[in-house]
Design a protein around this motif. Structure first.
Motif: not given
Length: 721
Positions: A90-114
Motif C-alpha cells: 500500500i505505501r508504495d502504491a499511495v506514493a505512486a498515486c500521488i505522483r500521478r495526481g490521483v485524487r482519492v484512493g480506496v484501501i481495502y487491505a487489513s493489517g493496519f491500526a487494527e
C-alpha cells in the motif's frame, strides 16, 4: 496539478468517490473470482460510464481493457484509485498515486491500526504521506461503497446489480459503517422493509476521510434524507458533533449505534477497526445533544431508522397503544414504564369521540382495547387510531394485534393506512406472537404505503420509545443556556489540583454560594474569622495535595467557641503534619451549614470530546449508588431541573417523609454555572462539588475541588452512566 489537489476539501473528495469521472483498479488480476476482477465486474455490470484503467502484473487485457504494469503508467489526474493490494504494497502504491495526481484512493487491505502498534504506525505513515501529497484516502480495512443515486459499486465482493434509487420513493437514507459486515446487515434490513437507500459506505479505519466528512457532505446531498451510522471509534469528535448539528439543521435524521459500553467491547473494537477506547457515556451525552438518536442494538438501529424514514418529525408527546388483546394493555404499560415513556390519559375530547364510536361495554382509555368488535367492524381500526392520532397529548401510536386470517390482516392494514396517511405522528403495527414471518403480501402492502410493521410488539415499543426520546432530545437541544458575557476573567490556574479555598473563591466569584468564611494562616486569624461569622464553625486544613481531608484527620466540625477553635487548630496542624508531612496553606474556617440533601456536581474535560457535566446524589452515595446523570455543559436551567427529576433518588428532593422540597432551580443555577465555567476556561480540567448541600432555600457548595489542565497529561474519562 499538485496545487489544485492541495486545495481540495473532504467534501469534494466525498463527491469524487461517489461520482468519479475515471477509476483505476490497482492490483487487478485476470483470474476469475479474484477481488480485482470482482471490482471490475461490479463496475461494468452497473454500466459505469467513466474511464476505467487497470494496473496489474500479468500484462495483456482484461475485459477488453489494457493491463498497465505500474501505477506510474496511469494518465495524470485519475479521480479514483481502488487499491486491491496486500498491506505490504500500500505505501508504495499511495506514493505512486500521488505522483500521478490521483485524487482519492480506496484501501481495502487489513493489517493496519487494527493489528496493534506496528500496524498503527504503518497506517499513520501512509496517512502522513497521503496528506502531504494531497491524496484523500478511504479505509484501510474496508469493503468499499455503493452509490444508488448514480449507480456505482466499488465493493470488492460479489454483489447483485445496483438498483437505481427511485426519487419518488420518499426520503432515502445513507448507511455508514466502520464495519463492512455491519454495513451490509443494516443495508439488508432496511432494504427488506422498503426503506429507500441513497448510499452505503464502509469507512474502515478512516486513515483519511472520516464519518464526519461523509456526514457533512450528506447533510447537503439532495438525494439523502438522513443517515444510519455504525461506529466503533469517532476519530474526530469536534468535527463529528459539528457534522451531526449540520445534518439536524437540514431537518435530516441521524441514527447512531456506537460500541464500547463495556471494556471488553472496547477491546474487540480495537482489534476490528483499530478503534481507540473512548468514554461511551460522554459520547452518548454529547452526540445526543448535537442531534443524533443514539441506540444500543442492531435491531433498534434498523427499527428506529425505519420509523424516522417514514415519519421524519420525531414526536415529543406521550405514547398511545391500541390492541385487540386486553392482556396486552398491561404488558404495554409495563414495557413503556421501564422505557421511561409516558402513556398519557386521553383528553376529554378524545374520550368523547371514542365513547361515541365504541360499543357501550368498552371504555375509551390509553392503552385502547378494541376487543373483538373489529371482527365485524374493521373500520374501528381506522376510527380508533384516527382519534388517538388527533389527541394533542399523544405523539405516536403502536397497534398490537394477533395474526389472523390473511384477508382480515389485509383489511386491518388498509384501515391503519387510512388513519396514518397525511399526518406526522409515527404509527407502527405489530403482530402478536413473534412466531411467524410477516406474510409477504402484508409486508409489501406496508412498504408500499409507508406503514411500519413487525412481528414483535415489545420491539416496536422499544423503537417507538427511542424515537420519542429522540424527539425530546432535539427539543431539549434547542433549549440551551443563553449566551452571556464571560463569567470571570483569566484564572491563571496551574496544572493539577487546586486547594479547596481557592476553588471556593473562584466559585463564589461566579455566583455559586459557598459557606461564609476565609483562610487563616495563624490561630489568631482563625479566631478573628470565627468571631466575624459566628459560631459554630468548621475548620479544614488546606493544601493542594490534600484532596481527601477526612482520611488524614484534617477536618473538625461543630466548633462551638474560641477555646474549641484554638484546640482544633493545634490538633489539626499536629495531626496532619505527622500523617502527611505536607506544607499547609492554612486552615479554612467556615460557618457550619444547615441540614440538607447532599448532591454532587462535577464537570470534566474529556481528552477527546471536551467538557461534560455530571449531577447526582452526593457525599459517599455517589460512589456507593452511582445515581448520576451526564449532561452537556450548555444545557438550559429548565432542562437541568428535568434531569434532576430523573435521578433514581429524585424522591429525596421533593419533600421526602416530611422534609421540605429542595429548591431545584437553585441547584440548576449552580449546575449551569459550573458548565459555563468549564466551557469558557480550557485551563480547567475538572470541577468537583461534593457535597452541594441542597435545601428549600437554596444550595451551597460545601467542598470544592478544581483541577487545572496539564498539556502533558490526559484527563480521566468521566464515569459511565
Amino acid at each position: 496539478m499538485t496545487s489544485n489537489r492541495d486545495e481540495s476539501t473532504p467534501a469534494s473528495a466525498v463527491e469524487t468517490i461517489l461520482n468519479p469521472r475515471s477509476i483505476a483498479i490497482v492490483g487487478v488480476s485476470a483470474k476469475p473470482g479474484s477481488s480485482g476482477r470482482t471490482l471490475l465486474d461490479n463496475l461494468q455490470r452497473n454500466d459505469y460510464r467513466g474511464e476505467i484503467h487497470l494496473v496489474g502484473r500479468s500484462g495483456g487485457e482484461i475485459g477488453g481493457l489494457p493491463l498497465l504494469a505500474a501505477v506510474d503508467e496511469l494518465p495524470m489526474g485519475v479521480d479514483l484509485a481502488l487499491l486491491i493490494l496486500p498491506a505490504t504494497g500500500i505505501r508504495d502504491a499511495v506514493a505512486a498515486c500521488i505522483r500521478r495526481g490521483v485524487r482519492v484512493g480506496v484501501i481495502y487491505a487489513s493489517g493496519f491500526a487494527e493489528f496493534g502498534d506496528a500496524g498503527r504506525a504503518e497506517q499513520a505513515e501512509i496517512t502522513r504521506l497521503a496528506r502531504a501529497g494531497g491524496l484523500h484516502l478511504v479505509g484501510p480495512n474496508c469493503i468499499g461503497y455503493t452509490n444508488y443515486v448514480e449507480p456505482l459499486n466499488t465493493v470488492f465482493l460479489p454483489d447483485t446489480p445496483v438498483r437505481r434509487l427511485d426519487p419518488t420513493a420518499g426520503p432515502a437514507v445513507a448507511v455508514l459503517a466502520q464495519s463492512g459486515g455491519l454495513m451490509s446487515m443494516i443495508f439488508q434490513g432496511l432494504q427488506a422493509r422498503g426503506v429507500p437507500i441513497s448510499y452505503r459506505l464502509s469507512t474502515g479505519n478512516e486513515a483519511g476521510l472520516t464519518l464526519s466528512d461523509y456526514l457533512a457532505y450528506l447533510a447537503d446531498d439532495p438525494a439523502t434524507g438522513g443517515a444510519v451510522v455504525y461506529a466503533e471509534d469517532i476519530r474526530d469528535p469536534d468535527g463529528f458533533l459539528e457534522a451531526v448539528r449540520k445534518v439536524r439543521a437540514r431537518g435530516k435524521l441521524l441514527v447512531l449505534m456506537h460500541t464500547g459500553r463495556s471494556a471488553r467491547a472496547q477491546q474487540a473494537a480495537a482489534s476490528h477497526t483499530g478503534a481507540l477506547a473512548a468514554d461511551y457515556g460522554v459520547m452518548k451525552t454529547l452526540a445526543t445533544h448535537a442531534g443524533a438518536c443514539v441506540v444500543e442494538s442492531i435491531e433498534e438501529l434498523v427499527d428506529v431508522a425505519e420509523i424516522l424514514a417514514r415519519y421524519p418529525q420525531p414526536p415529543t408527546g406521550g405514547a398511545a397503544v391500541a390492541t385487540t388483546s386486553g392482556a396486552f394493555c398491561a404488558i404495554a404499560l409495563d414495557a413503556l414504564g421501564d422505557l421511561d415513556i409516558e402513556v398519557p390519559a386521553l383528553s376529554p375530547g378524545t374520550e368523547e369521540t371514542l365513547g361515541a364510536r365504541l360499543p357501550a361495554y368498552m371504555k375509551p382509555s390509553n392503552p385502547l382495547d378494541l376487543g373483538t368488535a373489529v371482527v365485524t367492524d374493521p373500520e374501528l381500526f381506522h376510527d380508533g387510531l384516527a382519534a388517538l392520532l388527533g389527541d394533542d397529548r399523544i405523539g405516536s401510536v403502536t397497534l398490537a394485534v394477533p395474526y389472523s386470517h390473511p384477508t382480515a390482516n389485509q383489511e386491518m392494514l388498509r384501515q391503519v393506512t387510512r388513519a396514518a396517511a397525511g399526518q406526522p405522528k409515527p404509527v407502527a403495527v405489530a403482530l402478536l406472537g413473534d412466531v411467524l414471518p410477516i406474510p409477504a403480501e402484508l409486508g409489501a402492502y406496508a412498504a408500499e404505503h409507508g406503514v411500519v410493521i413487525s412481528s414483535s410488539p415489545e420491539r416496536s415499543l422499544r423503537a417507538m420509545a427511542a424515537v420519542t426520546r429522540y424527539g425530546r432530545s432535539l427539543a431539549r437541544a434547542r433549549a440551551v443556556a443563553t449566551a452571556r458575557d464571560d463569567l470571570i476573567g483569566p484564572l491563571d490556574l496551574g496544572p493539577g489540583a487546586q486547594p479547596e479555598w481557592r476553588g471556593k473563591r473562584i466559585l463564589a466569584a461566579v455566583g455559586v454560594p459557598v459557606p461564609e468564611g476565609a483562610l487563616a494562616t495563624s490561630v489568631d486569624e482563625a479566631v478573628a474569622i470565627a468571631a466575624k461569622i459566628g459560631y459554630p464553625v468548621a475548620a479544614k486544613v488546606q493544601a493542594a495535595a490534600l484532596q481527601h481531608k477526612t482520611e488524614v484527620g484534617g477536618l473538625v466540625l461543630g466548633i462551638a467557641d474560641e477555646a474549641g477553635l484554638r484546640t482544633a487548630w493545634t490538633e489539626l496542624n499536629d495531626r496532619v503534619a505527622a500523617a502527611t508531612g505536607v506544607d499547609l496553606d492554612g486552615v479554612l474556617v467556615e460557618a457550619m451549614a444547615p441540614r440538607g440533601i447532599e448532591l454532587m456536581v462535577g464537570a470534566k474535560r474529556h481528552s477527546a470530546w471536551g467538557p461534560v457535566v455530571m449531577i447526582g446524589l452526593g457525599g459517599i452515595w455517589v460512589e456507593a449508588l452511582g445515581d448520576v446523570r451526564l449532561i452537556p455543559p450548555d444545557l438550559a436551567e429548565s432542562e437541568i431541573v428535568d434531569e434532576l427529576e430523573k435521578l433514581r433518588s429524585a424522591k429525596l428532593l421533593g419533600g421526602f417523609r416530611g422534609s421540605a422540597a429542595v429548591d431545584l432551580a437553585a441547584v440548576a443555577r449552580v449546575v449551569a454555572t459550573v458548565g459555563r465555567l468549564v466551557t469558557e476556561h480550557p485551563d480547567i480540567a475538572e470541577i468537583d462539588i461534593n457535597p452541594l448541600l441542597a435545601r428549600a432555600d437554596g444550595a451551597t457548595a460545601l467542598d470544592v475541588l478544581i483541577i487545572g489542565s496539564d498539556a502533558d497529561r490526559t484527563t480521566e474519562a468521566v464515569s459511565r452512566t
